[in-house]
Scaffold this active site. Sequence first.
Site, PDB file in Angstrom:
ATOM      1  N   SER A  56     -13.057 -52.703 -20.737  1.00  0.00           N
ATOM      2  CA  SER A  56     -13.012 -53.896 -21.587  1.00  0.00           C
ATOM      3  C   SER A  56     -12.232 -53.549 -22.845  1.00  0.00           C
ATOM      4  O   SER A  56     -12.370 -52.469 -23.387  1.00  0.00           O
ATOM      5  CB  SER A  56     -14.394 -54.425 -21.968  1.00  0.00           C
ATOM      6  N   HIS A  98     -13.945 -57.808 -16.373  1.00  0.00           N
ATOM      7  CA  HIS A  98     -13.544 -56.746 -15.440  1.00  0.00           C
ATOM      8  C   HIS A  98     -13.151 -57.431 -14.128  1.00  0.00           C
ATOM      9  O   HIS A  98     -14.022 -57.845 -13.368  1.00  0.00           O
ATOM     10  CB  HIS A  98     -14.700 -55.800 -15.137  1.00  0.00           C
ATOM     11  N   HIS A 124     -20.050 -50.374 -12.743  1.00  0.00           N
ATOM     12  CA  HIS A 124     -20.883 -49.558 -13.624  1.00  0.00           C
ATOM     13  C   HIS A 124     -22.204 -49.212 -12.941  1.00  0.00           C
ATOM     14  O   HIS A 124     -22.680 -49.942 -12.072  1.00  0.00           O
ATOM     15  CB  HIS A 124     -21.192 -50.314 -14.931  1.00  0.00           C
ATOM     16  N   TYR A 160     -25.057 -49.506 -14.230  1.00  0.00           N
ATOM     17  CA  TYR A 160     -26.089 -50.513 -14.538  1.00  0.00           C
ATOM     18  C   TYR A 160     -26.061 -51.706 -13.594  1.00  0.00           C
ATOM     19  O   TYR A 160     -26.999 -52.495 -13.552  1.00  0.00           O
ATOM     20  CB  TYR A 160     -26.003 -50.977 -16.000  1.00  0.00           C
ATOM     21  N   GLU A 161     -24.985 -51.834 -12.823  1.00  0.00           N
ATOM     22  CA  GLU A 161     -24.923 -52.931 -11.856  1.00  0.00           C
ATOM     23  C   GLU A 161     -25.743 -52.607 -10.610  1.00  0.00           C
ATOM     24  O   GLU A 161     -25.923 -53.459  -9.741  1.00  0.00           O
ATOM     25  CB  GLU A 161     -23.478 -53.218 -11.478  1.00  0.00           C
ATOM     26  N   ALA A 185     -14.580 -49.605 -23.764  1.00  0.00           N
ATOM     27  CA  ALA A 185     -15.032 -50.150 -25.050  1.00  0.00           C
ATOM     28  C   ALA A 185     -16.257 -49.337 -25.455  1.00  0.00           C
ATOM     29  O   ALA A 185     -17.042 -48.938 -24.599  1.00  0.00           O
ATOM     30  CB  ALA A 185     -15.417 -51.610 -24.887  1.00  0.00           C
ATOM     31  N   MET A 209     -20.979 -47.125 -21.738  1.00  0.00           N
ATOM     32  CA  MET A 209     -21.700 -47.137 -20.453  1.00  0.00           C
ATOM     33  C   MET A 209     -20.814 -46.767 -19.277  1.00  0.00           C
ATOM     34  O   MET A 209     -21.078 -47.185 -18.143  1.00  0.00           O
ATOM     35  CB  MET A 209     -22.315 -48.522 -20.238  1.00  0.00           C
ATOM     36  N   SER A 210     -19.757 -46.023 -19.534  1.00  0.00           N
ATOM     37  CA  SER A 210     -18.842 -45.714 -18.417  1.00  0.00           C
ATOM     38  C   SER A 210     -18.161 -44.372 -18.643  1.00  0.00           C
ATOM     39  O   SER A 210     -18.656 -43.526 -19.394  1.00  0.00           O
ATOM     40  CB  SER A 210     -17.779 -46.814 -18.311  1.00  0.00           C
ATOM     41  N   ASN A 254     -17.464 -52.303 -31.818  1.00  0.00           N
ATOM     42  CA  ASN A 254     -18.597 -52.697 -32.688  1.00  0.00           C
ATOM     43  C   ASN A 254     -19.203 -51.457 -33.312  1.00  0.00           C
ATOM     44  O   ASN A 254     -19.042 -50.351 -32.787  1.00  0.00           O
ATOM     45  CB  ASN A 254     -19.663 -53.417 -31.847  1.00  0.00           C
ATOM     46  N   HIS A 259     -22.428 -58.812 -26.013  1.00  0.00           N
ATOM     47  CA  HIS A 259     -21.283 -58.539 -25.132  1.00  0.00           C
ATOM     48  C   HIS A 259     -20.088 -59.402 -25.539  1.00  0.00           C
ATOM     49  O   HIS A 259     -18.940 -58.979 -25.446  1.00  0.00           O
ATOM     50  CB  HIS A 259     -21.696 -58.804 -23.681  1.00  0.00           C
TER      51      HIS A 259
HETATM   52  N1  HPA Z   1     -23.297 -49.401 -26.817  1.00  0.00           N
HETATM   53  C1  HPA Z   1     -23.086 -49.135 -25.524  1.00  0.00           C
HETATM   54  N2  HPA Z   1     -21.982 -49.543 -24.882  1.00  0.00           N
HETATM   55  C2  HPA Z   1     -21.065 -50.217 -25.581  1.00  0.00           C
HETATM   56  C3  HPA Z   1     -21.232 -50.520 -26.945  1.00  0.00           C
HETATM   57  C4  HPA Z   1     -22.416 -50.078 -27.602  1.00  0.00           C
HETATM   58  O1  HPA Z   1     -22.637 -50.303 -28.804  1.00  0.00           O
HETATM   59  N3  HPA Z   1     -20.118 -51.205 -27.344  1.00  0.00           N
HETATM   60  C5  HPA Z   1     -19.329 -51.307 -26.252  1.00  0.00           C
HETATM   61  N4  HPA Z   1     -19.879 -50.713 -25.175  1.00  0.00           N
END
Ligand code: HPA
Length: 275
Positions: A28, A59, A81, A83-84, A111, A208-209, A232, A244
């Site tokens: 992302s 994605h 991912h 988490y999916e 990201a 997360m990747s 962020n 998100h």
């Molecule tokens: N935490 C986990 N995964 C992320 C974040 C976050 O703050 N920002 C983008 N992916």
Amino acid sequence: MKTSAKKAAQILRRATPLRPTLAIVLGSGFGSVLDRVEVVARLAYSKLPGFPLASIAGHSGEAVLGKLGGVPVLILSGRAHYYEGHELARVTFPIRVLAECGIKSLLLTNAAGGINRTFHPGDFMRLTDHINFIGTNPLRGPAAADCERFIDLTQVYDPILAKLLHRAARHAGAKLRAGVYLAVSGPSYETPAEIRAFARLGADAVGMSTVPEAIVARQCGLRVVGLSCITNAAAGRSSHPLSHVEVLAAGQAAGQQAWQLLENFATLYAKTETD
Ligand code: HPA
């Protein structure tokens, strides 16, 4: 695993005579890079046996062969991912396919939330190293035939490709920081207490990747470079809650610099390859 990776690789190779040695996984925040690619062939992941389907907004899930900055590249746009619900072996299967396709160098993008207080949304971060906090390992399970079992991870991220990335960022006018990426399983974002703990562990950004892919890429002998777009401030590092939507919006805002950075990287990569 190897047999099915060969099968998917054969489909990709039959799609075009183009033989890139550089592959890029677009996370992302990096989707706009696809608009800059002179596409020669594109295949939806659903057409590639063994590929996990990416289901998250932002994605799309396709393999694209073409040229970026005039340089042959194989792009994986979208990733699955953990988490999916996929096992990590499945999440990382496309990396094995890249190796079977003759890819030598892999740029992994994502990201990430900024833990380091000097990082700001819109900054980029080169991964100097990582911390696997997912709680499992993509190499867990039966040993793959003709693959090493215990992989050395002293230097996951290639120093030469790292230099190219910094040069590419300079030419793009992008702010490229360097730091340690910590991978969590998600999908919930972290608590402020977790972020404070991760900071003490030495993490600069969280996501997360990427880490599972980097581990498998090293097992396959690929040179790896990792690039985060800081979308962020991590939980508790700013006054507002995480979403998100915010992550995607920040990624989109960084879009132009993202494609310039990657295009420059591809050009510099091609130069070092022919030197
Ligand atoms: N935490 C986990 N995964 C992320 C974040 C976050 O703050 N920002 C983008 N992916």
